[in-house]
Design an enzyme around this catalytic site. Sequence first.
Site: not given
Length: 238
Positions: A34, A61, A63, A66, A125, A216
Amino acid sequence: MQHDDRLIVALDFPTLEQAKACVVELGDAVSYYKVGMELYYAVGSEIIRFLKEQDKHVFLDLKLQDIPNTVAHALTVLSDLGADMMNVHAVGGKKMMAEAVKAVHEAAEAAGRPAPKLIAVTILTSMDDEQFADLNYNNTIAEQVISLAKLAKEAGMDGVVASPKEAAAIREACGPEFLIVTPGVRPAGSSLDDQKRVATPAGAMQNGSSHIVVGRPITKAEARQAAALAIVEEIKGV
């Protein structure tokens, strides 16, 4: 070395050099990455080209949200980068999502290549019930996620980004072919960091996720490849 395309590793780094070093270290253990806002805004399409040269799949990614025309034109441009998956915010509405789907498919047809998968972000999330209450919706997080997932499917989207906590209900509502890409995945014992609605890798898959996004717990691990392979082993057979 056995990878699993259902595992997507988040390259949340500020420089191209750090991202490349992580990809090289992970090697054949990871096939899907990603690229989010931090890295893309720092280095642009160069990271996409690098990942494609390494024969990796790419989830871009960004997002987008508009007016429909702006999102459609942006996705037409981004489609040329060769990402395998891209996303928009579902709260942009049905028309925006439908125009996004149309633009991506038209760009792919013009270029003579398969269209990338297009998915819609539902509720982040990192958001818990207390934060969600500030938005003054009349329903719960779970209810809003399902509503947005159904809207995305009606608009022709390939799937959604959602918490693993809502994956089972989305799967029931939207069917077996609908993609459910779930961040907020943490191996047992890992720090939750800024995630709120989480599950283990196996738990997410059992709930109905089609892909899990892990950052992570892999990229900050002392032995990154071992961390990735442990997750692959955990989801194998689920």
